[in-house]
Design a protein around this motif. Structure first.
Motif, PDB file in Angstrom:
ATOM      1  N   LYS A 205       0.817  -1.209   0.000  1.00 31.07           N
ATOM      2  CA  LYS A 205       0.000   0.000   0.000  1.00 31.07           C
ATOM      3  C   LYS A 205       0.854   1.263   0.000  1.00 31.07           C
ATOM      4  O   LYS A 205       0.525   2.256  -0.661  1.00 31.07           O
ATOM      5  CB  LYS A 205      -0.926  -0.017   1.213  1.00 31.07           C
ATOM      6  CG  LYS A 205      -1.890   1.156   1.279  1.00 31.07           C
ATOM      7  CD  LYS A 205      -2.808   1.039   2.493  1.00 31.07           C
ATOM      8  CE  LYS A 205      -3.778   2.208   2.575  1.00 31.07           C
ATOM      9  NZ  LYS A 205      -4.661   2.102   3.749  1.00 31.07           N
TER      10      LYS A 205
ATOM     11  N   LYS B  83       0.458   4.408  -6.192  1.00 32.34           N
ATOM     12  CA  LYS B  83       0.173   5.772  -6.616  1.00 32.34           C
ATOM     13  C   LYS B  83      -1.308   5.908  -6.944  1.00 32.34           C
ATOM     14  O   LYS B  83      -1.979   4.912  -7.230  1.00 32.34           O
ATOM     15  CB  LYS B  83       1.020   6.137  -7.836  1.00 32.34           C
ATOM     16  CG  LYS B  83       2.512   6.055  -7.606  1.00 32.34           C
ATOM     17  CD  LYS B  83       3.265   6.397  -8.875  1.00 32.34           C
ATOM     18  CE  LYS B  83       4.777   6.291  -8.677  1.00 32.34           C
ATOM     19  NZ  LYS B  83       5.514   6.592  -9.929  1.00 32.34           N
ATOM     20  N   SER B  84      -1.784   7.116  -6.930  1.00 35.51           N
ATOM     21  CA  SER B  84      -3.202   7.336  -7.214  1.00 35.51           C
ATOM     22  C   SER B  84      -3.561   6.993  -8.657  1.00 35.51           C
ATOM     23  O   SER B  84      -4.725   6.754  -8.974  1.00 35.51           O
ATOM     24  CB  SER B  84      -3.566   8.802  -6.937  1.00 35.51           C
ATOM     25  OG  SER B  84      -2.765   9.671  -7.729  1.00 35.51           O
ATOM     26  N   SER B  85      -2.558   6.947  -9.538  1.00 34.26           N
ATOM     27  CA  SER B  85      -2.815   6.621 -10.943  1.00 34.26           C
ATOM     28  C   SER B  85      -2.833   5.122 -11.215  1.00 34.26           C
ATOM     29  O   SER B  85      -3.151   4.704 -12.324  1.00 34.26           O
ATOM     30  CB  SER B  85      -1.756   7.279 -11.829  1.00 34.26           C
ATOM     31  OG  SER B  85      -0.453   6.839 -11.459  1.00 34.26           O
ATOM     32  N   ASP B  86      -2.473   4.298 -10.233  1.00 31.52           N
ATOM     33  CA  ASP B  86      -2.492   2.842 -10.413  1.00 31.52           C
ATOM     34  C   ASP B  86      -3.923   2.344 -10.586  1.00 31.52           C
ATOM     35  O   ASP B  86      -4.864   2.930 -10.040  1.00 31.52           O
ATOM     36  CB  ASP B  86      -1.832   2.143  -9.229  1.00 31.52           C
ATOM     37  CG  ASP B  86      -0.345   2.468  -9.129  1.00 31.52           C
ATOM     38  OD1 ASP B  86       0.186   3.012 -10.118  1.00 31.52           O
ATOM     39  OD2 ASP B  86       0.269   2.184  -8.094  1.00 31.52           O
TER      40      ASP B  86
ATOM     41  N   PRO C 258      -9.703   2.750 -10.268  1.00 32.65           N
ATOM     42  CA  PRO C 258      -8.483   3.268  -9.631  1.00 32.65           C
ATOM     43  C   PRO C 258      -8.359   2.735  -8.213  1.00 32.65           C
ATOM     44  O   PRO C 258      -9.354   2.381  -7.568  1.00 32.65           O
ATOM     45  CB  PRO C 258      -8.696   4.788  -9.646  1.00 32.65           C
ATOM     46  CG  PRO C 258      -9.776   5.027 -10.651  1.00 32.65           C
ATOM     47  CD  PRO C 258     -10.642   3.821 -10.645  1.00 32.65           C
TER      48      PRO C 258
ATOM     49  N   ALA D 202      -8.123   2.775  -4.323  1.00 40.26           N
ATOM     50  CA  ALA D 202      -8.839   3.665  -3.393  1.00 40.26           C
ATOM     51  C   ALA D 202      -8.619   3.150  -1.975  1.00 40.26           C
ATOM     52  O   ALA D 202      -7.597   2.538  -1.673  1.00 40.26           O
ATOM     53  CB  ALA D 202     -10.325   3.701  -3.759  1.00 40.26           C
ATOM     54  N   ASP D 203      -9.597   3.409  -1.105  1.00 41.35           N
ATOM     55  CA  ASP D 203      -9.503   2.944   0.276  1.00 41.35           C
ATOM     56  C   ASP D 203      -9.632   1.429   0.314  1.00 41.35           C
ATOM     57  O   ASP D 203     -10.354   0.809  -0.469  1.00 41.35           O
ATOM     58  CB  ASP D 203     -10.599   3.596   1.120  1.00 41.35           C
ATOM     59  CG  ASP D 203     -10.459   5.106   1.181  1.00 41.35           C
ATOM     60  OD1 ASP D 203      -9.306   5.579   1.072  1.00 41.35           O
ATOM     61  OD2 ASP D 203     -11.476   5.800   1.347  1.00 41.35           O
TER      62      ASP D 203
END
Length: 427
Positions: free
Chosen positions: A326, A330-333, A355, A357-358
């Motif tokens: 975690k 990255k947010s783009s993964d 994408p 997220a949590d």
């Protein structure tokens, strides 16, 4: 690499000259020597003395003694300025000589600490190696190239460089398409094969490469154009196993294993076959026949309509992630959650793409998110559920993706649950 050092030496020399030349010329352009200054002062004082005599401020008898006194003062100043001039010249040279050493040494230290990377030398060495290997590759000696241990990335860069200088080389475009296809980059591969075909339209190998890349780009879906191309290739080269393999696999992935068996068997029944291709196709035929036999009658096209209205399988998937993974995301993964047939085509039967997220993430797999209407969860008895995180968003698994253990489920009507945990990285 030698060229790099020559360029660096030339740049250091230019920088050194840019600093030293102004230092050398500075005094000549902006400073007056002591003799010149004393001479100017003497002329000004003598002019004042003459003006005083004319205006009567001094007597004629006092003029000559004062003039001689002024001349003696000038001589004293000139003698006093000679050691100072020598000192200035000595100090001037003492500043220039260290600069000749300091500038190139400082430039080298800065480059070595801030700009140098070992990869630069490795890149130059690899370029020399590729210049030697590329002609061997273009000649078709793949075994010799394989022994050299050349990576596909280096091969693609070498081919791209060759194409830039020889854009009409259809063989280089073809090799580039094959390289992209091996890297699972179907769109780029399709463009390269299309360019090769435009330069040599009658080359069957180029047609085959273009068809394979188009199949891969369409997720294995068999379009009318692709099917016609493959059938034409079979007619033109009946002893070539490649079009049989591609057409049969496309039919199999489209949910028509019986037709796939027919295509593969047509090649196996020929008097002359390639032993390796025949062995692979025999395994494919056995797998397709097993898949066709395992399909329940209730899920076939001729099944009882009442049975088809039964509740279809739904898989509620919960995906968690290891803490060490975690922290590297990255947010783009992109997260892929999908189910594939335990025994059958590799194409996912249902897939969810979203994408990262949590965590944990919940998703539902069913016939509603099937990739093709002919390949759905409800047509299979056993599936493999898996989750994967792709840094590039590529639907095809590749090195660097994050994965975890899979879970095998025996499908049944209604909802089922599956729990997955992502904790490993693909090599």
């Amino acid at each position: 690499m030698t060229l790099l050092w020559v360029l660096m030496g030339a740049m250091a020399l230019v920088g050194m000259l840019m600093i030293i030349i102004p230092v050398i010329k500075y005094q000549d352009q902006h400073e007056l020597s002591g003799d010149v200054i004393n001479s100017m002062v003497y002329r000004d004082r003598l002019k004042e003395l003459d003006q005083d005599l004319q205006e009567g401020r001094i007597l004629a008898s006092d003029y000559e003694p004062l003039k001689k006194e002024l001349e003696l003062t000038l001589l004293d100043d000139v003698e006093a300025s000679q050691p100072d001039q020598k000192l200035k010249r000595s100090g001037h040279l003492s500043l220039v000589l260290p600069l000749i050493v300091i500038v190139p040494v400082a430039a080298f230290i800065v480059y070595w600490s801030e700009g140098y990377r070992p990869e630069v030398g490795q890149w130059f060495d690899q370029q020399k190696k590729m210049e030697r290997i590329l002609p061997i590759l273009m000649a078709g000696d793949y075994e010799a190239v394989e022994k050299e241990g050349v990576g596909l990335d280096d091969l693609i860069r070498a081919l791209q460089k060759k194409i830039q200088t020889h854009p009409e080389d259809h063989r280089a475009w073809y090799m580039l398409g094959l390289s992209y296809l091996q890297l699972r980059m179907p769109q780029q591969s399709e463009l390269a094969f299309r360019r090769a075909l435009s330069l040599d339209p009658d080359n069957v190998d180029y047609v085959m490469g273009y068809t394979q890349s188009a199949l891969s780009a369409n997720g294995g879906e068999l379009t009318t154009e692709i099917r016609q191309n493959l059938e034409l290739l079979i007619q033109q080269q009946p002893d070539n196993p490649k079009p049989y393999m591609s057409l049969g696999m496309a039919l199999f992935q489209s949910g028509d294993p019986k037709s796939a068996v027919g295509v593969w068997q047509a090649y196996l029944d020929r008097p002359q076959t390639d032993p390796r291709a025949a062995e692979l196709l025999q395994k494919s035929v056995a797998m397709a026949r097993q898949q066709s036999a395992s399909m329940p009658e209730a899920r076939s096209e001729h099944a009882d309509p009442a049975a088809q209205t039964a509740v279809k399988p739904v898989i509620n998937v919960r995906v968690d992630i290891a803490p060490e993974v975690k922290s590297q995301l990255k947010s783009s993964d992109i997260l892929f959650i999908y189910a594939k047939a335990a025994q059958g085509p590799p194409l996912p039967l249902a897939v969810v793409r979203q994408p990262v997220a949590d965590w944990p993430v919940a998703a539902v797999l069913s016939d509603e998110n099937a990739m093709t209407p002919t390949m759905t969860l409800s047509k299979f008895d056993k599936v493999v559920v898996q989750a994967r995180i792709s840094p590039t968003g590529n639907a095809i698994p590749q090195s660097g993706d994050w994965v975890g253990p899979t879970q095998v489920l025996e499908l049944k009507s209604g909802a089922q649950s599956a729990s997955l945990r992502i904790e490993n990285r693909m090599p």
